[in-house]
Design a protein around this motif. Structure first.
Motif, PDB file in Angstrom:
ATOM      1  N   ILE A 158      45.448  47.660  49.710  1.00 24.06           N
ATOM      2  CA  ILE A 158      45.668  47.260  48.337  1.00 24.06           C
ATOM      3  C   ILE A 158      44.752  45.963  48.076  1.00 24.06           C
ATOM      4  O   ILE A 158      44.302  45.805  47.176  1.00 24.06           O
ATOM      5  CB  ILE A 158      47.171  46.980  48.022  1.00 24.06           C
ATOM      6  CG1 ILE A 158      47.663  48.238  47.821  1.00 24.06           C
ATOM      7  CG2 ILE A 158      47.335  46.374  46.639  1.00 24.06           C
ATOM      8  CD1 ILE A 158      47.325  49.400  46.879  1.00 24.06           C
TER       9      ILE A 158
ATOM     10  N   ASP B  11      42.040  45.358  49.094  1.00 25.46           N
ATOM     11  CA  ASP B  11      40.385  45.895  49.116  1.00 25.46           C
ATOM     12  C   ASP B  11      40.222  46.200  47.728  1.00 25.46           C
ATOM     13  O   ASP B  11      39.230  46.525  47.087  1.00 25.46           O
ATOM     14  CB  ASP B  11      40.149  46.976  49.894  1.00 25.46           C
ATOM     15  CG  ASP B  11      40.186  46.317  51.463  1.00 25.46           C
ATOM     16  OD1 ASP B  11      39.888  45.425  51.576  1.00 25.46           O
ATOM     17  OD2 ASP B  11      40.135  47.452  52.187  1.00 25.46           O
ATOM     18  N   MET B  12      41.389  46.408  46.769  1.00 25.01           N
ATOM     19  CA  MET B  12      41.013  46.694  45.508  1.00 25.01           C
ATOM     20  C   MET B  12      41.459  45.704  44.376  1.00 25.01           C
ATOM     21  O   MET B  12      42.345  44.767  44.533  1.00 25.01           O
ATOM     22  CB  MET B  12      42.280  47.664  45.152  1.00 25.01           C
ATOM     23  CG  MET B  12      42.516  48.981  46.186  1.00 25.01           C
ATOM     24  SD  MET B  12      40.894  49.851  46.263  1.00 25.01           S
ATOM     25  CE  MET B  12      41.005  50.904  44.416  1.00 25.01           C
TER      26      MET B  12
ATOM     27  N   VAL C 134      42.712  44.954  40.589  1.00 25.78           N
ATOM     28  CA  VAL C 134      43.733  45.886  39.860  1.00 25.78           C
ATOM     29  C   VAL C 134      44.011  44.848  38.559  1.00 25.78           C
ATOM     30  O   VAL C 134      43.976  43.764  38.718  1.00 25.78           O
ATOM     31  CB  VAL C 134      44.924  45.709  40.721  1.00 25.78           C
ATOM     32  CG1 VAL C 134      45.891  47.019  39.926  1.00 25.78           C
ATOM     33  CG2 VAL C 134      44.661  46.432  42.106  1.00 25.78           C
TER      34      VAL C 134
ATOM     35  N   GLN D 210      49.473  44.853  42.173  1.00 25.00           N
ATOM     36  CA  GLN D 210      49.096  45.745  43.458  1.00 25.00           C
ATOM     37  C   GLN D 210      50.539  46.429  43.702  1.00 25.00           C
ATOM     38  O   GLN D 210      50.144  47.498  44.249  1.00 25.00           O
ATOM     39  CB  GLN D 210      48.927  44.545  44.576  1.00 25.00           C
ATOM     40  CG  GLN D 210      47.547  43.788  44.438  1.00 25.00           C
ATOM     41  CD  GLN D 210      47.672  42.811  43.043  1.00 25.00           C
ATOM     42  OE1 GLN D 210      48.783  42.478  42.613  1.00 25.00           O
ATOM     43  NE2 GLN D 210      46.325  42.156  42.756  1.00 25.00           N
TER      44      GLN D 210
ATOM     45  N   LEU E 119      45.186  53.728  51.898  1.00 26.23           N
ATOM     46  CA  LEU E 119      44.356  52.769  50.939  1.00 26.23           C
ATOM     47  C   LEU E 119      45.075  51.324  51.189  1.00 26.23           C
ATOM     48  O   LEU E 119      46.390  51.023  51.386  1.00 26.23           O
ATOM     49  CB  LEU E 119      45.061  52.987  49.529  1.00 26.23           C
ATOM     50  CG  LEU E 119      44.598  52.127  48.329  1.00 26.23           C
ATOM     51  CD1 LEU E 119      43.320  52.186  48.231  1.00 26.23           C
ATOM     52  CD2 LEU E 119      45.483  52.407  47.046  1.00 26.23           C
TER      53      LEU E 119
ATOM     54  N   SER F 219      42.090  50.281  38.255  1.00 29.49           N
ATOM     55  CA  SER F 219      41.567  49.675  39.554  1.00 29.49           C
ATOM     56  C   SER F 219      40.479  50.240  40.072  1.00 29.49           C
ATOM     57  O   SER F 219      39.951  51.497  39.757  1.00 29.49           O
ATOM     58  CB  SER F 219      42.769  50.052  40.682  1.00 29.49           C
ATOM     59  OG  SER F 219      42.499  49.514  41.987  1.00 29.49           O
ATOM     60  N   CYS F 220      39.704  49.289  40.897  1.00 29.22           N
ATOM     61  CA  CYS F 220      38.551  49.783  41.725  1.00 29.22           C
ATOM     62  C   CYS F 220      38.444  48.926  42.878  1.00 29.22           C
ATOM     63  O   CYS F 220      38.979  47.857  43.126  1.00 29.22           O
ATOM     64  CB  CYS F 220      37.199  49.689  40.594  1.00 29.22           C
ATOM     65  SG  CYS F 220      36.801  48.261  40.428  1.00 29.22           S
ATOM     66  N   ARG F 221      37.363  49.200  43.787  1.00 26.39           N
ATOM     67  CA  ARG F 221      37.246  48.507  44.785  1.00 26.39           C
ATOM     68  C   ARG F 221      36.555  47.152  44.487  1.00 26.39           C
ATOM     69  O   ARG F 221      35.657  47.213  43.917  1.00 26.39           O
ATOM     70  CB  ARG F 221      36.385  49.370  45.933  1.00 26.39           C
ATOM     71  CG  ARG F 221      37.194  50.439  46.296  1.00 26.39           C
ATOM     72  CD  ARG F 221      36.520  51.265  47.670  1.00 26.39           C
ATOM     73  NE  ARG F 221      37.155  52.353  48.108  1.00 26.39           N
ATOM     74  CZ  ARG F 221      38.292  52.341  49.039  1.00 26.39           C
ATOM     75  NH1 ARG F 221      38.686  51.010  49.285  1.00 26.39           N
ATOM     76  NH2 ARG F 221      38.889  53.259  49.520  1.00 26.39           N
ATOM     77  N   LYS F 222      37.116  46.062  45.409  1.00 19.01           N
ATOM     78  CA  LYS F 222      36.440  44.880  45.038  1.00 19.01           C
ATOM     79  C   LYS F 222      34.924  44.563  45.245  1.00 19.01           C
ATOM     80  O   LYS F 222      34.117  44.092  44.521  1.00 19.01           O
ATOM     81  CB  LYS F 222      37.171  43.627  45.822  1.00 19.01           C
ATOM     82  CG  LYS F 222      38.562  43.654  45.362  1.00 19.01           C
ATOM     83  CD  LYS F 222      39.464  42.518  46.073  1.00 19.01           C
ATOM     84  CE  LYS F 222      40.863  42.090  45.715  1.00 19.01           C
ATOM     85  NZ  LYS F 222      41.697  40.969  46.505  1.00 19.01           N
TER      86      LYS F 222
END
Length: 203
Positions: free
Chosen positions: A147, A149-150, A152, A133, A145, A169-172
């Motif tokens: 972090i 919410d991502m 990783v 992160q 952004l 990484s992508c959005r959770k």
């Protein structure tokens, strides 16, 4: 490991970004006839499934690793609405009536490049064991952004004594939607990755 292409047939490639086009053009004995496929599949060392989840279409390609290289056994694709992804995956992944057979075949999921961030960069933090992160925040450096919410992940390496990190990484919320659609299908999920990463693994 067997190469796992997340491919679409040629009629659909015109709508794909360049990275996904290259991804789908991997050589997998696509021209082999039905009889040859059936014969080679009997002597396959292992089989695997590549699942490409686009924003509007899902593509499933089942391949076999043979002595002559990977052979495409079947390719199926279907358009979908966001709330119907689970039902579409259930139909496309129903390639065997035997549930034990389905659960034994590894499935690799490829995500479209516009849905993810991935990069390999030098590690510039004082703490070279910083969390994924922290490294993501350093690379993106965006106040907009969050972090948290991502999702990783990263791989550390040191080519020529230069410390680098490959970050993906992508959005959770997006990833949870894809993984949630696979729940209950009794499949063996091997990995989730950016679709273009398959090219790097094979290179």
């Amino acid at each position: 490991r067997a190469a796992l292409p997340f491919c679409q047939d040629r009629r659909r490639q015109a709508s794909l970004p360049r990275a996904e086009k290259a991804f789908t053009n991997r050589l997998t004995f696509g021209g082999a006839g039905t009889t040859m496929k059936a014969l080679l599949s009997k002597f396959a060392k292992r089989t695997a499934v590549g699942l490409y989840v686009g924003d509007n279409e899902v593509v499933v390609r089942r391949v076999a690793a043979t002595l002559l290289g990977p052979v495409i056994l079947s390719t199926r694709s279907e358009s979908y609405e966001p709330d119907q992804l689970s039902n579409v995956l259930s139909r496309l992944l129903d390639f065997s009536p035997d549930r034990r057979t389905r659960s034994a075949i590894p499935i690799a999921v490829g995500l479209p490049s516009k849905r993810i961030f991935f990069s390999t960069r030098p590690i510039r933090t004082a703490n070279d064991q910083a969390t994924p992160q922290i490294l993501l925040h350093e690379v993106i450096q965006s106040p907009n952004l969050n972090i948290d919410d991502m999702a990783v992940d990263l791989i550390r390496a040191q080519p020529e004594k230069r410390k680098v990190a490959s970050i993906v990484s992508c959005r959770k919320k997006y990833l949870s939607g894809v993984l949630g659609a696979l729940e209950g299908l009794q499949v063996r999920l091997a990995r989730v990755e950016p679709a273009p990463c398959s090219l790097l693994r094979v290179a």
